[in-house]
Structure formats: C-alpha cells, structure tokens
Design a protein around this motif. Structure first.
Motif: not given
Length: 455
Positions: A299-312
C-alpha cells in the motif's frame, strides 16, 4: 521533483517517517519502530558500520569487482550503471583492518562468487559528514511514471499504446488479489496459507509483486536471524547479506546466472521449507510475517501520499485513475514493461539518463558522494559529486580475505550511464532483459485472487 526523491529515501539517523496513504491499520512510524526496536537485529538499521562510516566524515572505502579493467585503463573513465540505485558505481563497503581493508560480508560473497574478476578499491574523501539517506528502489514508481509521461514522444504511437495496455492488463489480471492486499493493509484478517499461495499464483502475471515478496522475506531474515554467522556479522556492525542470497538461489533455479525477482514466487509450503533450510528457527514465523508486512508495504509503495486506502479498488481501474491514486504502482509496471520491449536498448539512455541526472542532483544537494541501498546497506558512488576526493586502485586479496590496494589508476568518474550493452543489467546470455519469459497477459486470462484461481 526533489520531493519524490526524498520520499524514495529513508533517513537512518532519524525516527521520522515519510508521508504515506491514509486509512491503513498501521502507520509507517509504527512499522519503523517495530523493525528497529522489536526485532533481534533492528538496532543495525541505524547503528551499522556503514552508517557510522558515512556520518564520521572520514574517508570511505568501497570495493568494486569488474571484468573490464583493460577497457577502464584505456578510456581513463568510469561510468555509472542503472539498477536499484538508478545511477551509481556499484560497490560494497570496506573497513580498515590490520593495515589492509576488510570486506563487508557482501564483499566477501562477491569475492567468493566472482573469482575471475578484478577488484578495485575506491577511497572517497567527503567534504563533510555524509547523511545516511538510503534509497529504496521499490519507492521509485512515481519517478518512473513522471519520466515516462515526460518522454512519451520517444515512443511510437504503437509502442506507447502497447505499453499502456500491458500495464493495465497486468493490473486487471491481478486486481482481485491486489484488492485483497489493500483490505489486509486496512486491517482485514488473512489466512496465512491462503494468502501466500494466492500471492505466489499472482506473481507470474504481476511480476512486480515478486520483488516486493523477496524484499519482505529478506527483511524478515536480516532482522530476525539468530545464527552464529549472523551474530558474527552483527559484531562487525553488519546485517548478514548471505541470508537473502541463499533465499533467492534456493527459490529460483539459475538465479546465480540471471538475478530475476519476477521469478520469485514460492508457495506457502515451499516458503517454509526455504526458510527452514536457511535457519530452522525462523520457519514458523515466515508466512505470518509476509501476511502482516507485505500488504502494508504494498500500500505504501503503490498509493499516492495522502491517498485514502478505502477509496480505491483495482478491479475496473483505468490508466488515468491509477496515475492519480496509485502512481507508484503504475510507474513500476511501466518501467518493467518498457525494459522488455524490443527497442529498449535504443531507448535506454533517453529514459534512464534522465532519472540519473535527477538522482545526482538530489544527492549533490544533500552532500551525498556515496549513496547506498536501503537496509543492506550496500555502498555506492555518485559519479557527479563535485566536492569529494576519489582515489581508485587495483587490489589483491590475501589468504585471510583482506583486500590490499596495489596500483593507483589514472581514471575519472564520469556523470554518465554506461551503454546498456556494456553492462550486465540483468540480461541473459542472449541479450534479453529480465522478464522475457514471463507469463503474458491477454484479455481472456482469468483474474488472480484468493478464491477461484488456477494452480
């Protein structure tokens, strides 16, 4: 631009954590505290010999093995190579000992496994103490994506379309399991055997997960090993690099000839056997560690900083959606797909030299003549640093395994990447890049997930 490079580095002198996505069960700071303070060898992340050498401000000694000594003498120049540090001269640390230089355990391994190479010793005299900022190649995805977007004009329309289709095709083939990863990162429970077996099935269609899988297991071995060999390394201020070498070679036939982590995908029972063969006491906890650590790291290397992991969700995501929500993952996919295109040898410098210039700019701005690779740590040389002295000498190894400098060479470090044909760069005997034998993704391929998958 520099903020992306900062996010790709870890400061091993500080407990501070980089910004990450929102909505995860654990924060980056939680994991950093656990790794440093709650594992047997975690103290070596900040207290290792190389970090101490960097921050001392004293001369730093590094060794490099090469088969091209005659060419180096003739040209008087040393180029950098791309790879996990983007643009550096690849080396291993040396420590002064009994009037000679003692190799780091990684260096001993290189000397033992590369008997037909010549050893060079670099003595770097920094102009100031070097900050212990270690780069992590898993976190370079945003930089890969930005470089691709800014240099699409180098591609034909057909090449560009194929690159995008291939990247999105891999996401859709693995989307079910990628969504399982995010759910686990948010705190959902996962059965160890089911999770690891699904991970192993996913790697052939989503090879980047092989890299993440290997790094998680390497971290587990490095930080938890209690063997006598590891204790001897720790007494010298070193993590035991031989552990992950054994892991890779035990898991993949021919890894000593072509180090290709896209082929690293042991299933649960094989994983337990592999770890038991390296250090039996670590086998019972290996799968559990993968289940806990890999989803968070992904999750940390895939998602943008600040991206809500619940919203993707990865199922149904298109290129533009991934570029916004998961730029790190999309960039890693594009980078690896480009490496296996037919025209990559011609495009190599157009894309990789651009990243090299940015890396050198970041290191120069942060007074880093000797960058290094994350938790190993593996010392390297920034060939563009203008304010450090550098001596280069050939060396011989004595029966005690110590390295003795012999002849000083009249050579200069040049801020330019070597041509791809001049490097090993993970290419096999036919010249093909890593990943040419990967399972292709087609529109008819069944998605990979925890349930309903093929063996």
């Amino acid at each position: 631009m520099r903020s992306q490079w900062a996010d790709a580095h870890t400061d091993y002198a500080s407990l501070g954590a980089r910004p990450g996505p929102r909505g995860l069960a654990d924060s980056e700071a939680d994991w950093r505290g656990h790794l440093e303070n709650e594992t047997r060898n975690g103290w070596l992340l900040r207290g290792n010999a190389m970090v101490n050498a960097l921050t001392s401000g004293r001369p730093i000694h590094l060794m490099h093995t090469t088969v091209a000594l005659d060419a180096i003498r003739a040209s008087g120049q040393l180029y950098a190579s791309s790879g996990c540090l983007v643009a550096a001269r690849y080396c291993a640390p040396l420590t002064e000992h009994d009037g000679a230089l003692r190799p780091h355990n990684l260096g001993f391994y290189l000397l033992q496994t590369k008997p037909h190479t010549c050893t060079l010793v670099f003595e770097i005299t920094p102009d100031a103490p070097v900050p212990p900022l270690g780069i992590d190649y898993l976190r370079l995805g945003g930089i890969h994506l930005r470089t691709y977007l800014s240099r699409r004009s180098f591609l034909t329309a057909a090449e560009d379309d194929q690159l995008r289709r291939a990247a999105i095709g891999r996401v859709q083939a693995a989307a079910r399991f990628l969504d399982v990863l995010l759910a686990a990162a948010r705190g959902a429970a996962a059965d160890e055997r089911t999770f690891v077996d699904a991970l192993a099935r996913t790697v052939p269609v989503f090879p980047f997960l092989g890299y993440v899988y290997f790094e998680v297991l390497s971290e587990y071995l490095l930080l938890h090993s209690a063997s006598t060999e590891t204790q001897r390394c720790a007494e010298a201020g070193e993590l035991n690099n031989r552990l992950y070498k054994r892991l890779a070679h035990g898991a993949v036939e021919g890894m000593d000839q072509l180090f290709d982590l896209s082929r690293f995908h042991p299933r649960h029972d094989e994983l337990v056997r592999l770890v038991a063969g390296i250090e039996p006491g670590l086998a019972p906890g290996a799968a559990r560690y993968v289940c806990r650590r890999l989803p968070h790291l992904f999750a940390c290397i895939a998602l943008a900083p600040g991206q809500d992991a619940h919203a993707i969700a990865f199922q149904g995501a298109d290129f533009e959606a991934l570029a916004q929500a998961a730029p790190g993952l999309l960039g890693q996919l594009l980078f690896r797909e480009m490496r296996i295109t037919d025209r990559y040898p011609q495009l190599y410098l157009a894309f990789e030299q651009a990243k090299a210039m940015e890396a050198w700019d970041f290191w120069n701005a942060h007074t880093i003549p000797t960058p290094f690779n994350g938790t190993l740590p593996k010392g390297e040389i920034n060939p563009a640093y203008p304010r450090a002295g550098c001596r280069v000498r050939t060396a011989e190894t004595c029966p005690r395994g110590l390295v003795h400098p012999v002849e000083e060479l009249d050579v200069s470090l040049v801020p330019r990447l070597a041509e791809l044909r001049m490097t090993a760069m993970r290419r096999d005997g036919t010249g093909k890049a890593v990943g040419h034998d990967r399972v292709p993704v087609s529109s008819g391929q069944r998605p990979v997930g925890v349930q309903g998958t093929r063996g």
